[in-house]
Design a protein around this motif. Structure first.
Motif, PDB file in Angstrom:
ATOM      1  N   PRO A   1       0.828  -1.217   0.000  1.00 51.96           N
ATOM      2  CA  PRO A   1       0.000   0.000   0.000  1.00 51.96           C
ATOM      3  C   PRO A   1       0.859   1.263   0.000  1.00 51.96           C
ATOM      4  CG  PRO A   1       0.064  -0.943   2.200  1.00 51.96           C
ATOM      5  CD  PRO A   1       0.810  -1.893   1.295  1.00 51.96           C
ATOM      6  N   GLU A   2       0.294   2.345  -0.543  1.00 49.26           N
ATOM      7  CA  GLU A   2       0.928   3.667  -0.483  1.00 49.26           C
ATOM      8  C   GLU A   2       0.220   4.458   0.610  1.00 49.26           C
ATOM      9  OE1 GLU A   2       0.881   5.574  -4.274  1.00 49.26           O
ATOM     10  OE2 GLU A   2       1.877   3.901  -5.304  1.00 49.26           O
ATOM     11  N   VAL A   3       0.968   4.827   1.642  1.00 51.82           N
ATOM     12  CA  VAL A   3       0.389   5.428   2.845  1.00 51.82           C
ATOM     13  C   VAL A   3       0.675   6.925   2.887  1.00 51.82           C
ATOM     14  CG1 VAL A   3       0.427   5.425   5.370  1.00 51.82           C
ATOM     15  CG2 VAL A   3       0.598   3.257   4.116  1.00 51.82           C
ATOM     16  N   GLU A   4      -0.315   7.692   3.305  1.00 56.91           N
ATOM     17  CA  GLU A   4      -0.139   9.131   3.530  1.00 56.91           C
ATOM     18  C   GLU A   4      -0.822   9.510   4.838  1.00 56.91           C
ATOM     19  OE1 GLU A   4      -1.255  13.502   1.610  1.00 56.91           O
ATOM     20  OE2 GLU A   4      -1.802  11.659   0.556  1.00 56.91           O
ATOM     21  N   ILE A   5      -0.051  10.041   5.780  1.00 54.46           N
ATOM     22  CA  ILE A   5      -0.620  10.511   7.054  1.00 54.46           C
ATOM     23  C   ILE A   5      -1.258  11.878   6.803  1.00 54.46           C
ATOM     24  CG2 ILE A   5      -0.106  11.223   9.425  1.00 54.46           C
ATOM     25  CD1 ILE A   5       2.198   9.206   9.403  1.00 54.46           C
ATOM     26  N   THR A   6      -2.563  11.966   7.047  1.00 57.24           N
ATOM     27  CA  THR A   6      -3.286  13.220   6.763  1.00 57.24           C
ATOM     28  C   THR A   6      -3.359  14.130   7.985  1.00 57.24           C
ATOM     29  OG1 THR A   6      -5.369  12.054   7.200  1.00 57.24           O
ATOM     30  CG2 THR A   6      -4.656  12.219   4.902  1.00 57.24           C
ATOM     31  N   GLU A   7      -3.368  13.531   9.180  1.00 57.94           N
ATOM     32  CA  GLU A   7      -3.435  14.364  10.395  1.00 57.94           C
ATOM     33  C   GLU A   7      -2.989  13.556  11.593  1.00 57.94           C
ATOM     34  OE1 GLU A   7      -6.610  17.220  12.825  1.00 57.94           O
ATOM     35  OE2 GLU A   7      -7.280  16.019  11.119  1.00 57.94           O
ATOM     36  N   PHE A   8      -2.080  14.128  12.372  1.00 54.25           N
ATOM     37  CA  PHE A   8      -1.674  13.491  13.621  1.00 54.25           C
ATOM     38  C   PHE A   8      -0.947  14.492  14.507  1.00 54.25           C
ATOM     39  CE2 PHE A   8       1.450  10.911  16.125  1.00 54.25           C
ATOM     40  CZ  PHE A   8       0.518  10.389  17.003  1.00 54.25           C
ATOM     41  N   ASN A   9      -1.455  14.642  15.723  1.00 56.48           N
ATOM     42  CA  ASN A   9      -0.817  15.452  16.753  1.00 56.48           C
ATOM     43  C   ASN A   9      -0.789  14.650  18.037  1.00 56.48           C
ATOM     44  OD1 ASN A   9      -0.480  18.048  15.270  1.00 56.48           O
ATOM     45  ND2 ASN A   9      -2.727  17.977  15.224  1.00 56.48           N
ATOM     46  N   ASP A  10       0.198  14.920  18.857  1.00 52.64           N
ATOM     47  CA  ASP A  10       0.349  14.204  20.121  1.00 52.64           C
ATOM     48  C   ASP A  10      -0.943  14.319  20.941  1.00 52.64           C
ATOM     49  OD1 ASP A  10       1.279  12.864  22.272  1.00 52.64           O
ATOM     50  OD2 ASP A  10       2.912  14.258  22.767  1.00 52.64           O
ATOM     51  N   GLY A  11      -1.510  13.161  21.282  1.00 57.59           N
ATOM     52  CA  GLY A  11      -2.732  13.136  22.070  1.00 57.59           C
ATOM     53  C   GLY A  11      -3.992  13.061  21.239  1.00 57.59           C
ATOM     54  N   ASP A  12      -3.880  13.301  19.931  1.00 55.52           N
ATOM     55  CA  ASP A  12      -5.051  13.257  19.058  1.00 55.52           C
ATOM     56  C   ASP A  12      -5.052  11.982  18.211  1.00 55.52           C
ATOM     57  OD1 ASP A  12      -5.874  15.712  19.993  1.00 55.52           O
ATOM     58  OD2 ASP A  12      -4.844  16.828  18.397  1.00 55.52           O
ATOM     59  N   SER A  13      -6.161  11.782  17.500  1.00 57.47           N
ATOM     60  CA  SER A  13      -6.279  10.597  16.644  1.00 57.47           C
ATOM     61  C   SER A  13      -5.266  10.654  15.498  1.00 57.47           C
ATOM     62  CB  SER A  13      -7.694  10.503  16.060  1.00 57.47           C
ATOM     63  OG  SER A  13      -8.637  10.337  17.088  1.00 57.47           O
ATOM     64  N   LEU A  14      -4.849   9.431  15.082  1.00 54.86           N
ATOM     65  CA  LEU A  14      -4.008   9.291  13.892  1.00 54.86           C
ATOM     66  C   LEU A  14      -4.926   9.078  12.704  1.00 54.86           C
ATOM     67  CD1 LEU A  14      -1.401   8.640  12.245  1.00 54.86           C
ATOM     68  CD2 LEU A  14      -1.636   6.274  13.051  1.00 54.86           C
ATOM     69  N   ASN A  15      -4.833   9.972  11.715  1.00 54.04           N
ATOM     70  CA  ASN A  15      -5.633   9.847  10.494  1.00 54.04           C
ATOM     71  C   ASN A  15      -4.693   9.642   9.307  1.00 54.04           C
ATOM     72  OD1 ASN A  15      -8.621  10.685  11.230  1.00 54.04           O
ATOM     73  ND2 ASN A  15      -7.261  12.023  12.379  1.00 54.04           N
TER      74      ASN A  15
END
Length: 450
Positions: free
Chosen positions: A91-105
């Motif tokens: 798969p080709e993965v792209e992290i769209t949003e992630f901050n410490d303490g928040d959800s990983l998208n």
């Protein structure tokens, strides 16, 4: 973990995955443990460094990155299972949003097995060449056998094509000896083109102890690409003497008493080879029709990976014989772009056939027994010159055992299909696999490697 799936094409989907921070805790703890094993902090035993100290020394960001990299594959696998996807390739993965303490998208685009509408193999009809054997084919085989029993006789005349000569060679460039460019008492068949370009032409017409020079371009060493002057001296000239074609020759060259029996055996072996060719031709034509009828698409990502794999295998093989890809391309008079296009065409065909056979195997509920899988492992180990257990352990370590299992399953699916396909020769005669199986068992390997 929440996930959605978006269909991008018949062979590709995009997964959108959201992982709550609390679900990252196991990966985060593992990241702290592994980093704690790697860093050495005065006053703390290795592996016992507190998280706060690791954050201070290494950085919280590095720990989070380690945790995310471990969590992403796990959650992709969970999403694939949730949506019942049959994935292909990486798969080709792209992290769209992630901050410490928040959800990983993140999103993951991956090739998937397409849904195929399979034609009934019984509707497929293929035509193969008629099995015909000409006496000239038997003559050619007997001639080759006769050549193997030829003797060499020294003659007092000039060399001509087909003779064997003992020669001395010495190559120079601008009067300077070429390193490794000399040889003495070298045996050479005149006309075989096995040594330097121009040598055969120079030797023809030379008798024993006569010399000549010729110019040739060097392909390796310090003088690669330069013209060299090569001096050649003929030491001896020998001609081939072939044994007479009679019963005595048959007894010497085979287990048969007569030449007629020997020729009969040659005819039988040629027949066997042509029947195997019929199997291959029928198989290839049937697969071509099935792929076209099912309109099998080729996933671009999988094809790209296959092209890269085939190209690397070609480079490795060339390196083993001391050549380079550039030299190969020059010899074949083609560009790297042309080679890539050829590899892409072959890879596309191969991927389509795999997808077709996997779908056929599912439709027929094809199962592979432990004995069948073990037989294939033993067979491949023998070809690789390795003990079966060692070969299997190597497959498991490299993750390739599943691929071999898939090959066996596809081979069984193909055999089942070929039982239902109608095969005729060019004269309209029915060709049955039952009539060919005795001669065609060796097609087994080729089926699995198609």
């Amino acid at each position: 973990m929440k996930s959605t799936v978006e269909t991008l094409s018949p062979t590709r989907v995009r997964l959108a995955i959201e992982v709550p921070f609390v679900e990252l805790e196991p990966s985060l703890k593992k990241a702290y443990r592994e980093i704690g094993q790697q860093v050495q902090v005065p006053g703390f035993r290795r592996g016992k460094v507190p998280a706060a100290v690791i954050d201070q020394r290494v950085g919280r960001g590095a720990v989070l990155n380690e945790a995310v990299q471990e969590a992403i594959p796990q959650n992709i696998l969970a999403a694939v299972r949730e949506h019942d996807l049959k994935t292909l390739g990486r798969p080709e993965v792209e992290i769209t949003e992630f901050n410490d303490g928040d959800s990983l998208n993140f999103t993951a685009e991956v090739d998937v097995r397409p849904e195929l509408t399979l034609p009934d193999p019984a509707t497929i009809e293929v035509t193969v060449d008629e099995l015909q054997i000409d006496d000239s084919e038997i003559d050619e085989q007997v001639k080759s056998l006769r050549e193997r029993f030829a003797t060499l006789k020294t003659v007092e005349r000039a060399a001509q094509e087909g003779d064997f000569v003992q020669i001395d060679l010495n190559a120079t460039v601008d009067g300077e000896d070429v390193p490794g460019g000399s040889a003495t008492n070298l045996s050479h068949e005149v006309g075989s083109k096995q040594l330097l370009p121009g040598l055969d032409e120079a030797v023809v017409g030379l008798a024993a102890n006569e010399s000549a020079t010729f110019t040739t371009q060097l392909v390796g060493g310090d003088f690669a690409g330069k013209d060299a002057e090569v001096a050649v001296t003929v030491r001896t000239v020998k001609e081939k003497e072939l044994p007479e074609l009679n019963d005595e020759f048959a007894q010497m060259a085979s287990e048969f008493d007569t030449l007629e029996e020997l020729r009969g055996d040659v005819r039988e072996r040629i027949t066997k080879g042509k029947r195997v060719e019929q199997i291959y031709a029928a198989r290839d034509k049937a697969l071509e029709q099935l792929v076209a009828a099912a309109e099998v698409p080729a996933p671009e990502g999988v094809v790209s990976e296959e092209v890269a794999s085939r190209k690397q295998a070609m480079v490795d093989q060339l390196e083993r014989i001391g050549a380079s890809l550039e030299e190969y391309l020059a010899a074949e008079e083609k560009t790297e772009e042309q080679l890539d296009e050829e590899l892409k065409t072959a890879a596309t065909e191969g991927v389509k056939i795999q997808l077709l056979l996997d779908t056929l195997a599912d439709a027929d509920d094809v199962q592979v027994s432990d004995d069948e899988f073990g037989h294939e492992i033993v067979h491949r180990a023998q070809r690789a010159g390795m003990p079966p257990q060692q070969y299997y352990d190597q497959l498991v370590r490299s993750g390739a055992a599943a691929a071999v299992f898939g090959d066996v399953r596809r081979g069984k699916a193909l055999a089942s299909v070929m039982e239902r396909v109608t095969i005729k020769d060019a004269a309209g005669n029915a060709v049955t696999l039952d009539a060919l199986k005795a001669e065609g068992d060796e097609a087994h390997d080729h089926d699995h490697e198609h």
